[in-house]
Structures are given as structure tokens and as C-alpha cells.
Design an enzyme around this catalytic site. Structure first.
Site, mmCIF file in Angstrom:
data_model
loop_
_atom_site.group_PDB
_atom_site.id
_atom_site.type_symbol
_atom_site.label_atom_id
_atom_site.label_comp_id
_atom_site.label_asym_id
_atom_site.label_seq_id
_atom_site.Cartn_x
_atom_site.Cartn_y
_atom_site.Cartn_z
ATOM 1 N N ASN A 172 -50.336 67.204 21.745
ATOM 2 C CA ASN A 172 -49.191 68.421 22.039
ATOM 3 C C ASN A 172 -50.135 69.823 22.850
ATOM 4 O OD1 ASN A 172 -47.111 70.142 22.166
ATOM 5 N ND2 ASN A 172 -47.170 70.163 19.689
ATOM 6 N N CYS A 189 -43.101 75.625 22.938
ATOM 7 C CA CYS A 189 -43.152 73.979 23.680
ATOM 8 C C CYS A 189 -41.458 73.915 24.521
ATOM 9 C CB CYS A 189 -42.939 72.883 22.544
ATOM 10 S SG CYS A 189 -44.240 72.979 21.991
ATOM 11 N N HIS A 208 -40.213 66.966 25.145
ATOM 12 C CA HIS A 208 -41.236 67.446 24.596
ATOM 13 C C HIS A 208 -42.278 66.196 24.104
ATOM 14 C CE1 HIS A 208 -44.705 69.912 23.601
ATOM 15 N NE2 HIS A 208 -43.444 70.340 22.029
HETATM 16 N N1 ACO Z 1 -54.384 63.814 7.179
HETATM 17 C C1 ACO Z 1 -54.253 63.133 6.240
HETATM 18 N N2 ACO Z 1 -53.657 63.243 4.582
HETATM 19 C C2 ACO Z 1 -52.766 64.889 5.643
HETATM 20 C C3 ACO Z 1 -52.324 65.046 6.190
HETATM 21 C C4 ACO Z 1 -53.744 64.957 7.390
HETATM 22 N N3 ACO Z 1 -53.567 65.324 8.921
HETATM 23 N N4 ACO Z 1 -51.451 65.905 6.640
HETATM 24 C C5 ACO Z 1 -50.928 66.157 5.492
HETATM 25 N N5 ACO Z 1 -51.367 64.231 4.857
HETATM 26 C C6 ACO Z 1 -51.213 64.414 3.172
HETATM 27 C C7 ACO Z 1 -50.348 65.096 2.929
HETATM 28 O O1 ACO Z 1 -51.272 65.786 1.805
HETATM 29 C C8 ACO Z 1 -49.292 64.217 1.932
HETATM 30 O O2 ACO Z 1 -49.499 63.838 0.490
HETATM 31 P P1 ACO Z 1 -49.038 62.932 -0.349
HETATM 32 O O3 ACO Z 1 -48.188 62.532 -0.325
HETATM 33 O O4 ACO Z 1 -50.497 62.761 -1.246
HETATM 34 O O5 ACO Z 1 -49.155 64.639 -1.458
HETATM 35 C C9 ACO Z 1 -48.793 63.436 3.203
HETATM 36 O O6 ACO Z 1 -50.127 63.008 3.469
HETATM 37 C C10 ACO Z 1 -48.324 63.952 3.224
HETATM 38 O O7 ACO Z 1 -47.760 65.203 4.197
HETATM 39 P P2 ACO Z 1 -46.441 65.492 4.893
HETATM 40 O O8 ACO Z 1 -47.423 66.674 4.813
HETATM 41 O O9 ACO Z 1 -45.045 64.995 4.486
HETATM 42 O O10 ACO Z 1 -46.859 65.005 6.324
HETATM 43 P P3 ACO Z 1 -45.653 64.625 7.307
HETATM 44 O O11 ACO Z 1 -45.414 63.206 7.124
HETATM 45 O O12 ACO Z 1 -44.590 65.535 8.080
HETATM 46 O O13 ACO Z 1 -46.474 65.369 9.106
HETATM 47 C C11 ACO Z 1 -47.243 66.532 10.434
HETATM 48 C C12 ACO Z 1 -47.200 66.372 8.778
HETATM 49 C C13 ACO Z 1 -47.915 65.889 11.256
HETATM 50 C C14 ACO Z 1 -47.477 67.810 10.917
HETATM 51 C C15 ACO Z 1 -45.623 66.559 10.956
HETATM 52 O O14 ACO Z 1 -44.877 67.065 10.260
HETATM 53 C C16 ACO Z 1 -45.047 67.047 12.046
HETATM 54 O O15 ACO Z 1 -45.694 66.339 13.223
HETATM 55 N N6 ACO Z 1 -44.374 68.260 12.831
HETATM 56 C C17 ACO Z 1 -44.209 68.854 13.322
HETATM 57 C C18 ACO Z 1 -44.909 69.819 13.930
HETATM 58 C C19 ACO Z 1 -45.183 70.484 15.635
HETATM 59 O O16 ACO Z 1 -44.890 68.959 16.433
HETATM 60 N N7 ACO Z 1 -45.184 70.978 15.865
HETATM 61 C C20 ACO Z 1 -45.843 71.663 16.751
HETATM 62 C C21 ACO Z 1 -45.483 72.191 18.200
HETATM 63 S S1 ACO Z 1 -43.066 72.161 17.453
HETATM 64 C C22 ACO Z 1 -42.795 71.076 18.538
HETATM 65 O O17 ACO Z 1 -44.000 70.918 19.137
HETATM 66 C C23 ACO Z 1 -41.787 70.406 18.318
#
Ligand code: ACO
Length: 333
Positions: free
Chosen positions: A290, A121, A260
Site C-alpha cells: 500500500n 489513501c 486502491h
Molecule cells: N502476522 C502474523 N499473525 C498476525 C499478524 C501478522 N502481521 N497480525 C495479526 N496476526 C494474528 C492475530 O494475532 C490473530 O491471531 P489469533 O487468531 O490467534 O488471535 C490473527 O492473526 C488474526 O488477526 P486479525 O487482526 O484478525 O487479522 P486480520 O485478518 O484482520 O488482518 C490486517 C490484519 C491485515 C491489518 C487487516 O485487518 C487489514 O488489512 N485491514 C485493513 C487495513 C488497511 O488497509 N489499512 C491501510 C490504510 S486504509 C486503506 O488503505 C484502505
């Protein structure tokens, strides 16, 4: 503190920009059919409503070519004057040759120095700094810097931690020398400790066996979203602040932040950390998600009407590696 802006004889200026996204949309409602998720959750946690998906018979180079053709149409550029062509991608068409060679061939560019940069990225920012450096040497006058990724080819459609985030696209800028505008400074960093948190482990020399890869699903992108989320905000904010500091600038002097496009909450988090005024951050994550190396040029391309010649732009990115950085430039169009 050294003022780098004042020390350059001339700058590498962006004199053209283009973009391309595939027509095919994958909406949050489509994802509801494929895994346990909801439009409401995705919008709230990421800000993304839909992303574009490239048809299987095409590859990264095809989107890059479309983006370059879009640039040439909009800015009346003559491709035969291009000296160097850099493609930032982590989803190359093939392992060998470089996607840049394939793009050059498709554009009928026979006498061009073409090469790839793989920094996930952060790829576009790395390539922009490389392209700007080529122009600043005086040996290259017209340089194309492309960010292009066909990441949907590596997304496990049933993995809700990645399928909600990623889409395909390509963006390109044309760099040439200018006395007034262009890339002022860039601060690029990397740290290999990030490998375990964001990767595609298959397809390289460590795991080249394609049949075995599919059995263990090593051909898919995998991540620890929470670790990436936290590191992304901290690292991009730090890089922006470093660039401001070493150029004796305050954030109030920056007209636009172009981060980004990973997650709306990451974008907001960076803005909050560096204390940029509300409404001065460009974003298009809602409709494209993304697109890896393509997010920054696509975001500028889409918002070009907001930019005035002479505006100061801060670009920042974070990605696999980990890799990250920030670039400061004065807009020249
Ligand atoms: N749909 C519905 N529910 C979900 C999903 C989904 N897709 N994913 C997770 N959940 C649920 C989980 O089971 C959890 O439930 P619980 O509280 O009952 O246990 C709850 O939602 C929270 O889950 P988390 O994993 O804590 O979710 P988070 O808020 O961290 O969001 C995400 C996940 C969107 C992936 C986030 O962590 C993120 O965006 N991280 C950055 C990743 C990224 O950007 N990667 C790209 C490459 S690097 C870059 O570009 C910077």
C-alpha cells in the site's frame, strides 16, 4: 437520472502517466526478522510479498520528481507548458511549504499553481477530481496530478499490524482537454468519525513537540485494521455503485476496475460487491504493498499495456479520515 457524461463540453483527459518506486525492497522474510509474523501469513491475509522503501536521505518530493521525469520521457511532454501541479500526499517533506512547491522548484517550474491535497489513501482520487475540474473550467490546460507518499518514515517497523502493509512510491498523470476521452464523473465522500481508527497523531499543531512525540510514539501510523477493512469494502463498493447509477451504466460496461491497493482481500471484496467480471480488476499490490496516494496511478502505469484507447475505467479508493470515492473515466492514450 442525469447523464453527466453527456453534459460536458469537453473532458480532462489523461494524456501521460509516469511512476517511480525506490529500488530498496523490504520482503516478508525481512519482516520475519523484525517481528512475530511470517511470509505465509502475510501473503494469505494481504496478498503482499514485498514493498519498496525510500532511503532516509530522500523525501516524498524526490519520488514525485522521479515520477514526473519518467512521464516526460515516456510521453514526450514539455514541462514548461504545465499550468498547475497538485501533489496528493499525507507524508509531506515538511509541514510548510507544500510538497507541491518543493516539487515545482525541483522541476524548475517557476510559473505554476502548485498545492497539496491531504486525503491519505483517497488523495489521488481527490486530486484527480480537483485537477479535472481545473481543466474543465478552461483556465488550466495542462495539469499534473501526483500521488506520492514516503509512508515508511511513519511506520513502526516492529508493529506487525502496519509494517506488513505499507511501502513508498509515486505516480503521476498529465491532464489536458479532450473532446472524446477523460474524467466523466467523480463521487467523493468523507466522514471524520474515522479519525480514531486510522491516524498519525503527531507532527501537527496539536502535538508539535518532536521530543515528546517520540516518547509516546505519536509519530507512527496506527490503525484498527478490522474496522478499516470492513469500512473500506463497503465504502468503495457504494461509491462505485453510485457512479454507475448516476451515469446509467451497468458494471458490464466498465472495462477495468482500478481499486486502491490496500489488501488483496479488500480488492477482491470490492470486486465481489460490485459484481465485476473476474480478470477485470487491475492490481500490483504483490510487489509494492500500500503506497497510500500513489497506488492508483502506479497500478495504471504498471498495467498500461492492458488498456485500449476508449476503455472505461472505474477508479476507487478509501483511506484515513475516513475519506473515499470513485471516479469514472474514458482512457485516452
Ligand atoms: N502476522 C502474523 N499473525 C498476525 C499478524 C501478522 N502481521 N497480525 C495479526 N496476526 C494474528 C492475530 O494475532 C490473530 O491471531 P489469533 O487468531 O490467534 O488471535 C490473527 O492473526 C488474526 O488477526 P486479525 O487482526 O484478525 O487479522 P486480520 O485478518 O484482520 O488482518 C490486517 C490484519 C491485515 C491489518 C487487516 O485487518 C487489514 O488489512 N485491514 C485493513 C487495513 C488497511 O488497509 N489499512 C491501510 C490504510 S486504509 C486503506 O488503505 C484502505
Amino acid at each position: 437520472m442525469q447523464n453527466i457524461y453527456a453534459s460536458k463540453p469537453y473532458y480532462a483527459s489523461i494524456t501521460g502517466i509516469g511512476g517511480y518506486v525506490p529500488l530498496n525492497k523490504r520482503t516478508n522474510f525481512d519482516l520475519e526478522e523484525l517481528c512475530d509474523t511470517s511470509d505465509e501469513w502475510i501473503v494469505k491475509r494481504t496478498g503482499i510479498k514485498e514493498r519498496r522503501i525510500l532511503d532516509k536521505e530522500f523525501a516524498t518530493s524526490d519520488m514525485a520528481v522521479m515520477a514526473v521525469q519518467n512521464l516526460c520521457t515516456q510521453f514526450d511532454k514539455d514541462l514548461s507548458s504545465v499550468d498547475a501541479l497538485i501533489v496528493a500526499t499525507s507524508t509531506p517533506d515538511v509541514m510548510m511549504p507544500a510538497t507541491a512547491n518543493i516539487v515545482a522548484k525541483k522541476l524548475d517550474l517557476d510559473n505554476v499553481w502548485a498545492f497539496d491535497i491531504n486525503a491519505a489513501c483517497s488523495g489521488f482520487l481527490y486530486a484527480l477530481d480537483m485537477g479535472a475540474s481545473l481543466v474543465e473550467t478552461g483556465r488550466y490546460k495542462n495539469v499534473l496530478v501526483i500521488g506520492a507518499d514516503n509512508i515508511s518514515a511513519f511506520v513502526d517497523i516492529h508493529d506487525r499490524s502496519t509494517n506488513i502493509l505499507f511501502g513508498d512510491g509515486a505516480g503521476v498523470v498529465w491532464l489536458e482537454p479532450s473532446l472524446d476521452n477523460g474524467v466523466i464523473d467523480a463521487y467523493m465522500q468523507s466522514n471524520g468519525n474515522g479519525r480514531e481508527f486510522l491516524n498519525i497523531e503527531g507532527g501537527g499543531s496539536l502535538h508539535p513537540d518532536s521530543k515528546g512525540l517520540i516518547d509516546v510514539e505519536k509519530h507512527y501510523i496506527r490503525q484498527d485494521g478490522k474496522v478499516v477493512f470492513k469500512q473500506a469494502i463497503q465504502s468503495m463498493a457504494h461509491a462505485c455503485n453510485e457512479v454507475l447509477k448516476r451515469n446509467n451504466l451497468s458494471i458490464d460496461q466498465v472495462d477495468w476496475l482500478v481499486p486502491h491497493q490496500a489488501n488483496k482481500r479488500i480488492i477482491d471484496g470490492v470486486g465481489k460487491e460490485i459484481k465485476i467480471e473476474m480478470g477485470r480488476t487491475l492490481s500490483n499490490i504483490e510487489y509494492f504493498g500500500n503506497t497510500i496516494a500513489a497506488t492508483i496511478p502506479l497500478c495504471i502505469w504498471e498495467n498500461i499495456k492492458l488498456l485500449q484507447k476508449g476503455d472505461l475505467l472505474m477508479l476507487t479508493a478509501f483511506g484515513a479520515g475516513f475519506s473515499w470515492g470513485a471516479s469514472l473515466l474514458r482512457w485516452g492514450i
